[in-house]
Design a protein around this motif. Structure first.
Motif, PDB file in Angstrom:
ATOM      1  N   SER A  49      34.582  26.061  27.785  1.00  0.00           N
ATOM      2  CA  SER A  49      35.978  26.499  27.703  1.00  0.00           C
ATOM      3  C   SER A  49      36.564  26.857  29.057  1.00  0.00           C
ATOM      4  N   ASN A  50      35.742  27.362  29.980  1.00  0.00           N
ATOM      5  CA  ASN A  50      36.213  27.684  31.317  1.00  0.00           C
ATOM      6  C   ASN A  50      36.708  26.413  32.001  1.00  0.00           C
ATOM      7  N   HIS A  52      37.275  25.534  35.088  1.00  0.00           N
ATOM      8  CA  HIS A  52      36.508  25.048  36.242  1.00  0.00           C
ATOM      9  C   HIS A  52      35.183  24.441  35.789  1.00  0.00           C
ATOM     10  N   ARG A 320      45.883  28.384  33.174  1.00  0.00           N
ATOM     11  CA  ARG A 320      44.506  28.761  32.880  1.00  0.00           C
ATOM     12  C   ARG A 320      43.687  28.903  34.165  1.00  0.00           C
ATOM     13  N   THR A 321      43.978  28.083  35.147  1.00  0.00           N
ATOM     14  CA  THR A 321      43.286  28.193  36.428  1.00  0.00           C
ATOM     15  C   THR A 321      43.583  29.525  37.095  1.00  0.00           C
ATOM     16  N   GLU A 323      44.564  32.267  35.628  1.00  0.00           N
ATOM     17  CA  GLU A 323      43.940  33.325  34.834  1.00  0.00           C
ATOM     18  C   GLU A 323      42.464  33.493  35.212  1.00  0.00           C
ATOM     19  N   GLU A 324      41.787  32.380  35.417  1.00  0.00           N
ATOM     20  CA  GLU A 324      40.374  32.460  35.763  1.00  0.00           C
ATOM     21  C   GLU A 324      40.170  33.074  37.146  1.00  0.00           C
ATOM     22  N   TYR A 325      41.079  32.801  38.069  1.00  0.00           N
ATOM     23  CA  TYR A 325      40.990  33.452  39.378  1.00  0.00           C
ATOM     24  C   TYR A 325      41.212  34.955  39.239  1.00  0.00           C
ATOM     25  N   TYR A 327      40.538  36.808  36.549  1.00  0.00           N
ATOM     26  CA  TYR A 327      39.329  37.374  35.945  1.00  0.00           C
ATOM     27  C   TYR A 327      38.208  37.464  36.984  1.00  0.00           C
ATOM     28  N   ALA A 328      38.078  36.417  37.801  1.00  0.00           N
ATOM     29  CA  ALA A 328      37.030  36.413  38.825  1.00  0.00           C
ATOM     30  C   ALA A 328      37.258  37.538  39.828  1.00  0.00           C
TER      31      ALA A 328
END
Length: 343
Positions: A49-50, A52, A320-321, A323-325, A327-328
């Motif tokens: 789902s991630n 990356h 979504r990209t 958002e992942e940054y 969260y990271a």
């Protein structure tokens, strides 16, 4: 955990193909025994789902590894050797990662940074630019859509360059092998042929040549050699377009609208026309290098913003990209807090 589980199964599958290759000679028998691996490699990104993780797995495994194994089943490609068979660790590195071992003495090209100070400085600058770009995204609501897509196009290039460099560095450290570079300063391209054939994502170029271009040249050998090569170039762009559509299906979860395919068809057509004109002119006339670079880069950016980049909005890939940054970044901050409290 899903990413780790998926890649563990990938490694097990590759070990299976390696054992099969020791027991079954190249040809249809080996191809049949590889078929379950081909199928699994095509569906493995669907278990993630991630964004990356999906993108990297789709590119490394569903595309490059499958194509390399296809060639290997026929006794061809980077996994096959006419002299000494490669060991299992090297087989795993080369099959599931976008790296190519030098089969001849290391070339002294201007873009072979390796582990030199110049190379480390080059990639440090690129990493810094990527971090700055991510910071700029905080102000995207104040920028035009085309400007945001342009920034994201630069982001994609920086991310790919850094990812492939990091991959090659890890493989070099673990195996001691010298690996071919993956990019050759694509922003200095003087033509579409130069960009796609000698500068952009050379791992893809290296795998498409033996899987698509060379077989097409042989298949069309009844034609004039110039025509067979031109048509083979166009066929290579068609296959690349289809594989990109598949990757974006994995990443966005949407049925394709075929704009990505049109992007590669346009570039395939324009590249073949360019090659034909070059052969006709035969070096008697050409644009100054500076003008060629501006025209090439301009054409790439216009067609990318028109056909390629909008898919990132359509599948919410851009959001979504980011958002992942976020969260990271939050995770890194939390780790720092935990370490500080322990100290």
């Amino acid at each position: 955990m899903s990413f780790i589980s998926a890649w563990c199964l990938v490694i097990v599958s590759l070990c299976y193909t390696y054992v099969v290759s020791q027991l079954v000679s190249k040809g249809i028998g080996r191809m049949i025994l590889f078929t379950p691996v081909f199928l699994y490699f095509f569906i493995v990104p669907l278990s993630l789902s991630n964004i990356h993780a999906v993108g990297i797995t789709a590119f490394f495994i569903s595309w490059l590894a499958n194509f390399k194994l296809f060639l290997f089943a026929l006794g061809r490609g980077p996994l096959s050797s006419n002299s000494t068979p490669i060991s299992l660790p090297i087989f795993l590195f080369v099959s599931c990662l976008p790296v190519t071992i030098h089969l001849s003495p290391k070339p002294t090209t201007s873009y072979s940074h390796g582990g030199s100070k110049e190379g480390l400085l080059y990639y440090t600058i690129m990493a810094t630019l990527l971090v700055l770009l991510i910071k700029v995204y905080e102000y995207t609501t104040k920028l035009p859509d085309k400007a945001v897509l342009t920034l994201f196009a630069i982001h994609i290039y920086l991310f790919l360059e850094l990812t492939l460099f990091a991959t090659a560095t890890v493989v070099r450290a673990l195996s001691g092998l010298e690996l071919e570079p993956q990019f050759n300063k694509p922003y200095l391209a003087t033509s579409l042929q130069d960009f796609w054939g000698r500068r952009w994502n050379l791992a893809v170029t290296g795998i498409l040549r033996p899987t698509v271009y060379e077989p097409m040249v042989q298949l069309l050998s009844f034609l004039d050699p110039n025509w067979s090569r031109v048509l083979a170039v166009f066929a290579t762009f068609v296959v690349s377009g289809l594989m990109h559509e598949l990757i974006f299906f994995y990443m966005g979860g949407l049925m394709p609208d075929w704009k990505i395919m049109w992007f590669f068809l346009v570039h395939g057509l324009c590249t073949t026309v360019e090659i034909a004109i070059k052969r006709r002119v035969n070096g008697r006339w050409r644009f100054p290098i500076g003008v060629s670079r501006v025209l090439t880069f301009g054409f790439l950016m216009v067609t990318s913003l028109w056909l390629f980049m909008p898919v990132f909005n359509r599948g919410n890939i851009f959001e979504r990209t980011l958002e992942e940054y976020t969260y990271a970044g939050a995770g890194v901050a939390e780790i720092k807090t935990i370490i500080a409290s322990l100290l």
